[in-house]
Design a protein around this motif. Structure first.
Motif, PDB file in Angstrom:
ATOM      1  N   VAL A  66      10.970  -3.750  19.838  1.00  0.00           N
ATOM      2  CA  VAL A  66      10.235  -3.257  21.002  1.00  0.00           C
ATOM      3  C   VAL A  66       9.409  -2.036  20.619  1.00  0.00           C
ATOM      4  CG1 VAL A  66      10.521  -2.148  23.258  1.00  0.00           C
ATOM      5  CG2 VAL A  66      11.837  -4.212  22.704  1.00  0.00           C
ATOM      6  N   TRP A  67      10.005  -1.125  19.857  1.00  0.00           N
ATOM      7  CA  TRP A  67       9.320   0.095  19.440  1.00  0.00           C
ATOM      8  C   TRP A  67       8.085  -0.230  18.603  1.00  0.00           C
ATOM      9  CZ3 TRP A  67       9.825   5.226  20.542  1.00  0.00           C
ATOM     10  CH2 TRP A  67       9.184   6.132  19.702  1.00  0.00           C
ATOM     11  N   GLU A  68       8.238  -1.113  17.625  1.00  0.00           N
ATOM     12  CA  GLU A  68       7.129  -1.480  16.756  1.00  0.00           C
ATOM     13  C   GLU A  68       6.002  -2.135  17.533  1.00  0.00           C
ATOM     14  OE1 GLU A  68       8.620  -3.869  13.602  1.00  0.00           O
ATOM     15  OE2 GLU A  68       9.633  -2.214  12.594  1.00  0.00           O
ATOM     16  N   ASP A  69       6.353  -2.891  18.565  1.00  0.00           N
ATOM     17  CA  ASP A  69       5.338  -3.556  19.358  1.00  0.00           C
ATOM     18  C   ASP A  69       4.482  -2.543  20.113  1.00  0.00           C
ATOM     19  OD1 ASP A  69       4.603  -6.420  20.081  1.00  0.00           O
ATOM     20  OD2 ASP A  69       4.654  -5.487  22.068  1.00  0.00           O
ATOM     21  N   VAL A  95       8.598   2.207  31.746  1.00  0.00           N
ATOM     22  CA  VAL A  95       8.851   0.790  32.061  1.00  0.00           C
ATOM     23  C   VAL A  95      10.336   0.432  32.008  1.00  0.00           C
ATOM     24  CG1 VAL A  95       6.575   0.156  31.184  1.00  0.00           C
ATOM     25  CG2 VAL A  95       8.563  -0.049  29.676  1.00  0.00           C
ATOM     26  N   GLY A  96      11.172   1.392  31.649  1.00  0.00           N
ATOM     27  CA  GLY A  96      12.612   1.147  31.639  1.00  0.00           C
ATOM     28  C   GLY A  96      13.121   0.355  30.458  1.00  0.00           C
ATOM     29  N   LEU A  97      12.437   0.470  29.320  1.00  0.00           N
ATOM     30  CA  LEU A  97      12.845  -0.290  28.129  1.00  0.00           C
ATOM     31  C   LEU A  97      13.262   0.599  26.958  1.00  0.00           C
ATOM     32  CD1 LEU A  97      10.174  -3.166  27.948  1.00  0.00           C
ATOM     33  CD2 LEU A  97      12.538  -3.319  28.767  1.00  0.00           C
ATOM     34  N   TYR A  98      13.402   1.889  27.194  1.00  0.00           N
ATOM     35  CA  TYR A  98      13.700   2.783  26.081  1.00  0.00           C
ATOM     36  C   TYR A  98      15.020   2.424  25.392  1.00  0.00           C
ATOM     37  CZ  TYR A  98      14.128   6.989  23.266  1.00  0.00           C
ATOM     38  OH  TYR A  98      14.253   7.855  22.206  1.00  0.00           O
ATOM     39  N   GLU A  99      16.000   2.029  26.162  1.00  0.00           N
ATOM     40  CA  GLU A  99      17.303   1.690  25.577  1.00  0.00           C
ATOM     41  C   GLU A  99      17.235   0.420  24.734  1.00  0.00           C
ATOM     42  OE1 GLU A  99      20.285   0.013  28.425  1.00  0.00           O
ATOM     43  OE2 GLU A  99      18.753   0.523  29.910  1.00  0.00           O
ATOM     44  N   PHE A 100      16.142  -0.337  24.861  1.00  0.00           N
ATOM     45  CA  PHE A 100      15.972  -1.573  24.094  1.00  0.00           C
ATOM     46  C   PHE A 100      14.977  -1.396  22.951  1.00  0.00           C
ATOM     47  CE2 PHE A 100      16.884  -2.829  28.532  1.00  0.00           C
ATOM     48  CZ  PHE A 100      18.089  -3.490  28.330  1.00  0.00           C
ATOM     49  N   LYS A 101      14.652  -0.167  22.604  1.00  0.00           N
ATOM     50  CA  LYS A 101      13.567   0.085  21.648  1.00  0.00           C
ATOM     51  C   LYS A 101      13.804  -0.538  20.277  1.00  0.00           C
ATOM     52  CE  LYS A 101      15.258   4.764  20.519  1.00  0.00           C
ATOM     53  NZ  LYS A 101      15.466   4.640  19.073  1.00  0.00           N
ATOM     54  N   ALA A 117       4.741  -6.003  27.510  1.00  0.00           N
ATOM     55  CA  ALA A 117       3.304  -6.270  27.387  1.00  0.00           C
ATOM     56  C   ALA A 117       2.504  -5.198  28.123  1.00  0.00           C
ATOM     57  CB  ALA A 117       2.978  -7.654  27.932  1.00  0.00           C
ATOM     58  N   ILE A 118       2.976  -4.833  29.303  1.00  0.00           N
ATOM     59  CA  ILE A 118       2.309  -3.786  30.080  1.00  0.00           C
ATOM     60  C   ILE A 118       2.427  -2.442  29.362  1.00  0.00           C
ATOM     61  CG2 ILE A 118       2.384  -2.481  32.247  1.00  0.00           C
ATOM     62  CD1 ILE A 118       3.244  -5.104  33.631  1.00  0.00           C
ATOM     63  N   ALA A 119       3.625  -2.162  28.821  1.00  0.00           N
ATOM     64  CA  ALA A 119       3.849  -0.895  28.126  1.00  0.00           C
ATOM     65  C   ALA A 119       2.920  -0.735  26.926  1.00  0.00           C
ATOM     66  CB  ALA A 119       5.306  -0.797  27.680  1.00  0.00           C
ATOM     67  N   SER A 120       2.754  -1.800  26.160  1.00  0.00           N
ATOM     68  CA  SER A 120       1.916  -1.736  24.965  1.00  0.00           C
ATOM     69  C   SER A 120       0.470  -1.396  25.306  1.00  0.00           C
ATOM     70  CB  SER A 120       1.978  -3.063  24.202  1.00  0.00           C
ATOM     71  OG  SER A 120       3.297  -3.310  23.754  1.00  0.00           O
ATOM     72  N   ILE A 121       0.014  -1.880  26.460  1.00  0.00           N
ATOM     73  CA  ILE A 121      -1.341  -1.568  26.903  1.00  0.00           C
ATOM     74  C   ILE A 121      -1.385  -0.181  27.545  1.00  0.00           C
ATOM     75  CG2 ILE A 121      -3.205  -2.242  28.465  1.00  0.00           C
ATOM     76  CD1 ILE A 121      -2.834  -4.070  26.027  1.00  0.00           C
ATOM     77  N   LEU A 122      -0.394   0.123  28.359  1.00  0.00           N
ATOM     78  CA  LEU A 122      -0.357   1.407  29.056  1.00  0.00           C
ATOM     79  C   LEU A 122      -0.309   2.579  28.078  1.00  0.00           C
ATOM     80  CD1 LEU A 122      -0.306   2.451  31.968  1.00  0.00           C
ATOM     81  CD2 LEU A 122       2.196   2.409  31.860  1.00  0.00           C
ATOM     82  N   GLU A 148       7.922  -3.422  41.036  1.00  0.00           N
ATOM     83  CA  GLU A 148       8.380  -2.036  41.071  1.00  0.00           C
ATOM     84  C   GLU A 148       7.731  -1.222  39.945  1.00  0.00           C
ATOM     85  OE1 GLU A 148      10.247  -0.470  43.421  1.00  0.00           O
ATOM     86  OE2 GLU A 148       9.921  -2.366  44.467  1.00  0.00           O
ATOM     87  N   LEU A 149       7.546  -1.859  38.792  1.00  0.00           N
ATOM     88  CA  LEU A 149       6.864  -1.186  37.688  1.00  0.00           C
ATOM     89  C   LEU A 149       5.422  -0.887  38.062  1.00  0.00           C
ATOM     90  CD1 LEU A 149       6.457  -0.121  34.853  1.00  0.00           C
ATOM     91  CD2 LEU A 149       6.206  -2.484  34.062  1.00  0.00           C
ATOM     92  N   ILE A 150       4.758  -1.841  38.701  1.00  0.00           N
ATOM     93  CA  ILE A 150       3.370  -1.628  39.123  1.00  0.00           C
ATOM     94  C   ILE A 150       3.288  -0.447  40.082  1.00  0.00           C
ATOM     95  CG2 ILE A 150       1.431  -2.635  40.402  1.00  0.00           C
ATOM     96  CD1 ILE A 150       2.255  -5.359  39.248  1.00  0.00           C
TER      97      ILE A 150
END
Length: 202
Positions: A66-69, A95-101, A117-122, A148-150
């Motif tokens: 996830v981090w590399e992406d 986006v609530g994905l830090y624990e999955f990095k 996908a949204i995080a990578s663009i954001l 909710e993320l939006i």
């Protein structure tokens, strides 16, 4: 076709299959050439003006984690390591994905992949986020999570355009509706003025 985008605004892009929704988003993202006029209002200090998120998030996944992406695009635009780390940590927390990095992105749930996908663009800090059917491939739970993320992204004062067939699902967070038919805009206005013939059509 003339279209003006505004920051701090959420617009729904509606239309039948083949009406040109995805094509318009790709034009706005600079992925397709176009002869018309497209203007954007906002600040000029962002890395990019628009950021496009594909309907199928797996088409955007590049990294083995996830981090590399997330950092892939940031490295490509030549940011310093400190800035890359800062942005990646920030966006994964948003986006609530830090624990999955450190997790393989292909092992994420459908909703988590869409968030990635949204995080990578954001992380690129666009002024306008272009979402192509962001809930089309998701179940009810993941659709709600993405919505909710939006809402969180709205608080960042971005301009957001959502191409969708789930129009009513987003009515409570949108201010504007753009309706396409055969590549032409047939309605562009406030959501409260949307003609009734369009309300249950998409």
């Amino acid at each position: 076709m003339t279209l003006t985008l505004k920051t701090k605004e959420v617009a729904l892009l509606l239309g039948e299959n083949g009406s040109g929704k995805s094509t318009l988003l790709k034009v706005l993202a600079g992925l397709y050439p176009y002869k018309g006029t497209i203007s954007c209002t906002g600040n000029a200090d962002h890395s990019d003006v628009t950021g496009y998120v594909f309907q199928n998030p797996e088409t955007q996944i590049i990294g083995s984690t996830v981090w590399e992406d997330v950092i892939f695009g940031l490295e490509n635009i030549g940011l310093k390591k400190e800035e890359i780390k800062k942005r990646a940590e920030w966006v994964l927390k948003v986006v609530g994905l830090y624990e999955f990095k450190d997790k393989d992105p292909f092992l994420l749930s459908g909703g988590q992949k869409q968030k990635l996908a949204i995080a990578s663009i954001l992380a690129m800090r666009p002024e306008f986020l272009l979402l192509d059917e962001p809930t089309a491939m998701l179940d009810k739970y993941d659709r709600t999570a993405v919505k909710e993320l939006i809402k969180e992204i709205i608080r960042l004062q971005k301009g957001i355009i959502i191409a969708t067939h789930h129009a009513e699902f987003f009515f409570d967070i949108a201010q504007r509706v753009i309706v396409l038919s055969r590549g032409k805009i047939i309605y562009d206005g406030f959501i409260e003025n949307l003609p009734e013939k369009f309300i249950n059509r998409f």
